[in-house]
Enzyme design. Structure first.
Site, short mmCIF file in Angstrom:
data_model
loop_
_atom_site.label_atom_id
_atom_site.label_comp_id
_atom_site.label_asym_id
_atom_site.label_seq_id
_atom_site.Cartn_x
_atom_site.Cartn_y
_atom_site.Cartn_z
N HIS A 282 -0.45 1.11 -3.42
CA HIS A 282 0.37 0.76 -2.27
C HIS A 282 0.44 -0.75 -2.14
CE1 HIS A 282 1.82 0.60 1.91
NE2 HIS A 282 2.23 1.84 1.73
N ASP B 82 3.22 8.67 0.08
CA ASP B 82 4.56 9.00 -0.42
C ASP B 82 4.50 10.06 -1.50
OD1 ASP B 82 6.01 7.02 1.18
OD2 ASP B 82 5.01 5.54 -0.06
#
Length: 431
Positions: free
Chosen positions: A308, A366
């Site tokens: 991330h 995600d």
């Protein structure tokens, strides 16, 4: 804002300037440069504003190095595990967890505002039948000010309250209508007997021809997706909402601006990019090939949904989302879906590979949210609209905080100008 407790010293051209410093309740100290231009005739240079605090806020705190995400001080994993989305909405809006009576009142107010003005149905039909749902949402949410002008005056606290409830309540309806329109099915009206997440799933997947029962496991997974995407501090779309708000624009226009920004693939399209990557891999036997490519520093390929930009250790939202992903896949199975088969095996192989552990490239929110939405039957074109309706509460909370801030000023970033200096106009015949 609290009083500064110390100063930073800036020296150049034989001059010295004292700049106040502020200490937050969490995070790094902040140097106050608001008077620097007036005092020293210089700007600071910070492309992307990645080292600049554009506001002070009490809503959300992120420590990317430690994998921390707090909403009003509460860890996101506790909220996702023990709470539910509308309670988190209340927390973000009002600063504290509600009592049972306050929560019931809040849920009732949201539920009673889920329907949209009937004439808005005609607005949808102005779009091409193959319009992307995000394009539809940008237009329809922006047009809400034409249908709900009685809550567009940002100077009126009561109108701000009404607009907040309307946006939280109506965004799932608008997102579901955008989806139904894109696949050519009739709109489904909201139902007051269903909770927030179940109501959204019903509006997306029920049809007049047969009865649709919302599975509680899927509703819980949907609620967690909403909760885990509710707010994420001063990201690009939130900053866009704040910048639009600083001009005094109505709340519906500001949220439409946030949706437009979220549409960018570098921001809201991560879970869609993850699913597209899984489809590119295609079959389980090709996973080692793509893992090898991800390790090759000379290959531009990278695994989407791993690591991330903000969280340098682990994504605190991912653990809870993985639990929901496992529950959904156990319920729906992966036998007939090659994409989900690839997802499960890729997760297994990546987590077992020392390379990804050393680089801290763990599956993020995600990756798991994309898997869940794929399993539920949503097309990838709906992933970002679902992100948008989830993030609406964060945008609204940040908008409300900014409007009530006595320090608020219209946003006006500066620039490092590198163009031509002044030159005289030359007539066309002399050029």
């Amino acid at each position: 804002m609290t009083e500064s407790t110390k100063n930073a010293t800036l020296s150049f051209d034989g001059k010295t300037f004292e700049l106040p410093m502020f200490s937050p309740t969490a995070g790094p100290d902040v140097i106050d440069i608001r008077k620097l231009y007036a005092q020293a005739d210089v700007f600071t240079y910070d492309p992307g504003f990645t080292s600049t605090a554009s506001c002070d806020s009490t809503i959300t705190f992120i420590d990317g190095a430690e994998g921390v995400l707090l909403h009003r001080g509460y860890p996101i994993d506790q909220l996702a595990e023990k709470s539910h989305f509308l309670e988190v909405c209340y927390l973000l809006l009002y600063g504290e967890l509600p009592t049972a009576a306050k929560l019931e009142d809040f849920e009732t107010r949201v539920t009673r505002h889920t329907m949209v003005h009937e004439q808005m149905h005609n607005f949808f039909r102005g779009f091409r039948r193959d319009a992307h749902p995000m394009a539809t949402m940008v237009g329809v949410v922006g047009a809400m000010s034409a249908f709900y002008a009685d809550s567009a005056d940002v100077s009126d606290p009561w109108q701000r309250e009404v607009a907040s409830i309307r946006l939280i309540a109506k965004l799932p309806t608008i997102a579901a209508m955008a989806y139904k329109y894109s696949i050519g099915q009739p709109f489904v009206y909201p139902r007051n007997d269903l909770d927030y997440a179940a109501n959204f799933l019903n509006m997306c997947f029920s049809v007049p021809a047969e009865k649709y029962e919302v599975n509680p496991i899927l509703a819980r997974a949907m609620d967690r997706i909403f909760t885990l995407h509710a707010d994420h501090e001063q990201n690009a779309s939130t900053s866009t909402v704040r910048l639009a708000s600083s001009s005094g624009a109505n709340p519906f226009a500001c949220i439409a601006a946030g949706i437009a920004c979220l549409w960018g693939p570098a921001h809201g399209g991560a879970n869609q990019a993850c699913l597209e990557m899984l489809r590119e891999i295609g079959t389980v036997d090709r996973i080692p090939e793509f893992i090898a490519r991800a390790k090759d520093k000379d290959d531009p390929f990278r695994l989407m949904g791993f690591g991330h930009r903000v969280y340098k250790n682990f994504d605190p939202r991912a653990k809870v989302m993985k639990q929901s992903a496992d529950e959904v896949l156990d319920l729906l199975g992966v036998e007939n879906n090659p994409t989900l088969q690839v997802a499960k095996e890729l997760e297994k192989q990546a987590l077992a590979d020392p390379y990804f552990a050393e680089k801290k490239l763990f599956p993020n929110v995600d990756f798991y949210s994309g898997i869940i939405l794929e399993a539920m039957g949503f097309p990838t074109s709906m992933f970002t609209p679902i992100f948008a309706l989830s993030r609406t509460i964060g945008w609204v909370s940040q908008w409300r905080e900014m409007i009530a801030d006595p320090q608020m000023k219209i946003g006006r970033p500066r620039q490092l100008y590198l163009g031509e200096t002044q030159r005289d106009y030359v007539n066309v015949e002399d050029r």
